[in-house]
Motif scaffolding. Structure first.
Motif, PDB file in Angstrom:
ATOM      1  N   ARG A  33      -1.083  19.235  12.523  1.00 23.18           N
ATOM      2  CA  ARG A  33       0.165  18.997  11.787  1.00 23.18           C
ATOM      3  C   ARG A  33       0.630  20.311  11.176  1.00 23.18           C
ATOM      4  N   GLU A  51       5.737  15.325  15.158  1.00 23.75           N
ATOM      5  CA  GLU A  51       5.310  16.541  14.479  1.00 23.75           C
ATOM      6  C   GLU A  51       5.956  17.792  15.039  1.00 23.75           C
ATOM      7  N   ALA A  66      11.949  18.246  14.431  1.00 22.07           N
ATOM      8  CA  ALA A  66      10.653  17.811  13.904  1.00 22.07           C
ATOM      9  C   ALA A  66      10.379  18.566  12.613  1.00 22.07           C
ATOM     10  N   PRO A  67       9.609  18.122  11.612  1.00 20.10           N
ATOM     11  CA  PRO A  67       8.984  16.799  11.610  1.00 20.10           C
ATOM     12  C   PRO A  67       9.916  15.702  11.088  1.00 20.10           C
TER      13      PRO A  67
END
Lengths: 648, 402
Positions: free
Chosen positions: A62, A94, A107-108
């Protein structure tokens, strides 16, 4: 019609057979080349996907680092159109290099409603990994590969953290290029060449059929064989090309991943293993690459034998069919069939509707059942095509090869294996014999009694005695089952009235069998009685008069007059009864339910339980086919025997 | 003539099309309800249509016997409904077969999940993914004849004493009657001892707790207050004739009780030998599922959410006589104070959902054989070992790949 021209027939046959054989071989080759090309792209896709998954896991799964890593990886891979990383926690996207995920959709972010399929894909892969781990096998695919509308590959693999699946990576390649097609020139050459050769040789040989046959067959073999050899060589070439391309690609990916990791400031520990990236759908390494990413020559060779074996089998089959066609046309078979069809046109028009009905309603389900018996179809694999679940004669082997009817237990007593086919067969034969005997004896006895002259109330007795047959046997079976109840059943009640102790009927196989015998005996005697009565009433009374005058006793009259006159009526009734009783499903299923422990099952109820309680459809289909085989043999033998008795 | 023919074909095509997957704003729902349940469900569907003008909900009642097979055959081929209602026992099999049931994790939020009794939500979950919302549940409980039993027993010691007092084998009278040879009923006793069928996916039919429970049942049988060879028909007739004081059965039994019998319900007793733990029956949970090939998944999920909400659940409970899985429905006195619904709600606190894994369908055959030999007095360890061996073979036959 003039005299048949063998040369013409063989020429036509060779043209058609050659066309068929070479055509099929060409199609097989085209298919193989296409499949090899797609497989190569899929393998490269999987290598790229696994490399990305490895990268994502090492870069922390992440955060900002992931997004940089993914875009850097994408930049180094022009053959990939987009890559996405989805985390389950928070249902969030992500990282994404898709052109549509920019600006406020970058993203995220949480997945939107129309991206539900992506989330479900992730859950499926997570379930697959847990299932495979629990079962210790490889049943569910852990990498999903599909083709998009644009002809590109979409692949997805799970991302794990401490052994649990926490997300997925998906990769979409650029649209795949069309695979190279094998040239048609060789095929045409392989067809035309032998044909020309045959025509020339035929001029030499003349009208001699045997010689012509030999020449035609050798020409076919020559042309087809040459093309087959060419096909196999081409397929092998493709195979080696695939392996080399994948090895090269894996090394390149390893380099990319190392570069991206060092860019992020992460060390490549534990070291990268490119050979693990070249995996099958269950994430098991295929084993063609060594640790360092080079091609493993020995593995390459062993795989060659397996692959070419399959192609060879297909070609041999095509060759045999072509040969068959050549001989059928050349030797005049096809001509004869066509002539018969044309001559009897009218008859065939009348027969066609019934033929279609029979084919759809009888032959197709029958053939389907037999085909099912060669597969391993069960509850899980109903939606899989038959080719994937094919196991050949294994079901038959399991059923017929298991001869362990009984074993010796520790205390020396015999323990029977009631699920064994031979036990069930033995029980079914005993069941049939005892039931038919009981039915015939009781029926004949009652018919003789009913046939006495001057019996009062004959119509009433006849109606009463037909009742068991008229009532639905489902209901009578359940009532009889209730009558044999240990505490409340009528039978035990009567036994207790006479001072005995009630019997627990369904506790031992023998007493359980007696309950079924009693029920079926009660149900089957009316039929035998009616048949015997009809036959008895057709015997003229004068014969008995004559016998009495001659001084024959009643027993002698019975044996010499009654029995032989009954035979023509009883024999068909017995044959029918044997087949009905052999397949009598209702009584064992409803009365004993196979108790105790499946010992009182007959073949059909056992087959039913395998199909619908154990969900092993292929096994049950094989069971049913064996039952059909047994009854077919019985019917054939019975036919021959009864013809002999009719002569009396 | 030509006009009527083309009119018939048009109507025919319309009819054909309307039975399968519906167009925008239309939902097709399949169910197996009859009588009051059907009427209540139709009322709920009409209420939903009122909340969303322009939406039509088409209900199709299908006979129960054919229902599961129809779903298995029609839905994966895209010829089924958008929503269907069924118990959780076939859920695992349908999920494994594929393209039948849609996972609804994506739509599900915490408040929705929290409205249900937790065990009913468990029944709708397969391998960590939620596939449907629970509507109602069925479990067995203690049903007693008020004329013969003044205070229902709370522990098994009380039960045995009461049952022995009321038993007269010669006259055919028994204190307790239930289908103890049926594995589904026996599970209530087995679960009290901590017994189970699967352990993390692996079958464990012959584990020590199951054996202990089977020995306990044999003790009960030896005491003599249970009838021999009990079938559901026998239990019903004994209770109706006043020859059985206490019966373990569920809401389906209540409809069979004769008019003159004054009956009451109570929770199943606790078992002293199991450490005072209560008997925990298996619960069949009926859930609403969204069909995987449906083109109206959002609308379908909305309908499912509506039908399992408080207002609709109350209607199904009061008029349809179902036991709602929605916790809040019991706050309404019409539901919460109804003696029957309240009794089953109390029982649901300790009930366990029947396993929904596909291998469960393999369990019944060997388990029934084992129960039949156990109730006749053979060693439970041997019988369960045999059942376990058979089950392992059947499961392996199902799971192996050629």
């Amino acid at each position: 019609m003039g005299r048949p021209s063998h040369r013409l027939r063989f020429a036509v046959g060779l043209a058609l057979a050659g066309g068929l054989g070479v055509g099929v071989a060409h199609l097989l080759l085209k298919n193989e080349v296409q499949q090899a090309s797609v497989a190569r792209e899929e393998r490269k896709g999987v290598v790229a996907l696994q490399a990305l998954a490895d990268l994502v896991e090492r870069a922390g799964r992440r955060g900002e680092g992931i997004r940089r890593a993914v875009s850097a990886w994408q930049g180094a891979n022009p053959s990939v159109r987009l890559a996405r990383v989805v985390a389950f926690e928070g249902i969030s996207l992500e990282a994404s290099t898709a052109p549509e995920d920019q600006g406020d959709k970058a993203a995220p972010r949480r997945l939107s409603r129309d991206e539900k399929s992506l989330y479900d894909l992730g859950q499926r892969l997570r379930t697959a990994v847990t299932t495979n781990r629990e079962e210790g096998g490889a049943r569910k695919e852990e990498i999903e590969i599909s083709t998009t509308h644009a002809g590109a590959l979409a692949l997805a693999a799970p991302v794990t953290e401490d052994g649990a699946v926490v997300g997925i990576v998906t990769v979409e390649t650029q649209p795949l290029a069309a695979p190279a097609r094998p040239s048609l020139l060789y095929a045409i050459l392989a067809w035309a060449g032998p044909l020309v050769l045959f025509v020339l040789l035929a001029l030499l040989v003349g009208e001699r059929r045997a010689w012509l046959a030999a020449v035609a067959v050798s020409c076919l073999a020559l042309g087809f064989g040459a093309y087959a050899a060419h096909s196999l060589a081409r397929v092998e070439q493709e195979r080696i090309r695939s392996h080399e391309a994948v090895a090269e690609f894996a090394l390149a990916q390893a380099g990319t991943v190392r570069a991206v990791l060092s860019d992020l400031g992460l060390a490549a520990t534990p070291p990268l293993v490119p050979s693990a990236w070249d995996a099958d759908a269950f994430r098991r390494p295929r084993g063609f690459l060594t640790e360092s990413g080079k091609l493993d020559e020995a593995r390459l060779r062993t795989n060659a034998d397996a692959a070419s074996g399959q192609a060879l089998r297909a070609l041999i089959l095509a060759g045999v069919v072509a040969l068959g066609l050549l001989l059928a046309i050349g030797l005049g078979g096809v001509h004869r069939v066509a002539a018969a069809l044309v001559a009897n046109r009218q008859a065939y028009y009348y027969v066609v509707p019934a033929m279609i009905g029979m084919i759809v309603l009888v032959f197709f389900p029958f053939i389907y059942g037999i085909t099912l018996s060669f597969t391993d179809s069960n509850l899980y694999s109903v939606n899989q095509p038959i080719t994937e679940t094919w196991i050949g004669l294994r079901n038959y082997g399991d059923i017929l090869g298991d001869v362990g009817i009984a074993q010796r237990a520790a205390d020396g007593s015999l323990v029977f294996n009631y699920l064994n086919f031979y036990w069930t067969l033995l029980y079914t034969v005993v069941w049939t014999v005892t039931n038919v005997t009981a039915g015939v004896t009781v029926g004949l006895l009652l018919a003789l009694i009913l046939n006495t002259k001057g019996l009062a109330g004959k119509p009433i007795y006849r109606v009463l005695l037909i009742m068991p047959w008229a009532m639905p046997n489902y209901i009578t079976a359940l009532i009889w089952k209730g009558m044999f109840h240990r505490q409340y059943g009528v039978v035990n009640h009567v036994i207790r009235l006479f001072g005995g102790q009630g019997v627990s009927w369904f506790e031992k196989p023998f007493t359980s069998f007696l309950t079924a015998l009693a029920t079926n005996g009660w149900l089957s005697f009316p039929f035998m009685m009616v048949v015997s009565l009809g036959a008895l009433q057709s015997i003229p009374g004068e014969i008995y008069e004559a016998a009495r005058v001659d001084g024959a006793s009643r027993w002698q009259q019975f044996r010499a007059i009654t029995l032989p006159s009954l035979k023509p009526a009883l024999v068909p009734a017995v044959i029918l009864s044997v087949i009905w009783t052999f397949n009598m499903f209702n009584i064992p299923y409803l009365v004993t339910q196979g108790e105790p422990g499946s010992s009182t099952e007959i073949l059909v109820t056992q087959s039913y339980k395998f199909a619908f309680e154990r969900y092993r459809y292929g096994y049950a289909a094989a069971y049913s086919t064996i039952i059909f085989g047994i009854l077919l043999v019985y019917g054939a033998i019975q036919n021959r025997v009864s013809k002999a008795t009719e002569a009396i | 003539m030509k006009r009527t023919r083309s009119l018939f074909t048009l109507v025919g095509f319309l009819a054909l099309g309307s039975v399968g997957i519906a167009q925008a704003g239309e939902l097709v729902v399949w169910h197996a309800y009859r009588a009051e349940e059907k009427a209540a469900f139709e009322k709920v569907a009409k209420a939903y249509e009122a909340t969303k003008p322009g939406t039509t909900v088409t209900l199709l009642a299908i006979p129960y016997d054919a229902f599961a097979d129809k779903i298995t055959a029609a839905v994966p081929r895209g010829k089924g409904p958008d929503v269907f209602i069924f118990a959780q026992d076939k859920l695992g099999g349908w999920i494994e077969a594929g393209n039948t049931v849609e996972p609804i994790d994506f739509y599900l939020d915490e408040p929705t999940k929290a409205r249900f009794i937790p065990t009913t939500m468990e029944a709708m979950t397969y391998r960590g993914t939620v596939y449907g919302l629970p509507m109602n549940y069925k479990a067995i409980t203690l049903i007693y004849n008020k004329k013969l039993v003044t205070a229902p027993p709370k522990t098994d010691v009380e039960l045995v004493a009461l049952a022995k007092k009321l038993t007269d084998k010669g006259a055919g009278r028994f204190g307790l009657a239930y289908s103890y040879a049926d594995y589904w009923y026996h599970a209530s006793l087995q679960n009290a001892f901590g017994g189970r069928v699967f352990d993390a996916g692996a079958p464990v039919l012959n584990n020590p707790e199951n054996v202990k429970a089977a020995l306990f049942l044999q003790k009960w049988i030896k005491e003599g207050f249970l009838p021999a060879e009990p079938s559901t028909a026998l239990v019903t007739s004994l209770f109706n004739e006043g020859k059985a004081a206490i019966v373990f059965s569920g809401s389906w039994f209540l409809g069979e009780i004769a008019k003159g019998v004054d009956y009451g319900l109570a929770p199943l007793p606790t078992i002293a030998e199991a450490g005072g733990k209560p008997m925990r029956p298996w619960m069949t949970v009926e859930g609403m599922y969204v069909a995987a090939p449906s083109k109206q998944k959002d609308l379908a999920y909305d309908f499912v959410k509506f039908v399992t909400d408080v207002k609709a659940a109350t209607v199904m409970a009061v008029e349809g006589r179902q036991n709602p899985a929605n916790k809040k429905a019991y706050e309404d006195p019409k539901v919460g104070k109804d003696p029957i619904l309240a009794a089953f709600r109390a029982q649901a606190e300790v009930a366990i959902p029947t396993p929904n894994v596909p291998e469960m369908t393999m369990v019944w055959s060997p388990a029934t054989t084992a129960m039949n030999t156990i109730t006749r007095g053979t060693s439970p360890q041997a019988a369960l070992d045999k059942a376990q061996a058979q089950l392992l073979k059947d499961v392996a036959g199902l799971r192996k790949r050629p």
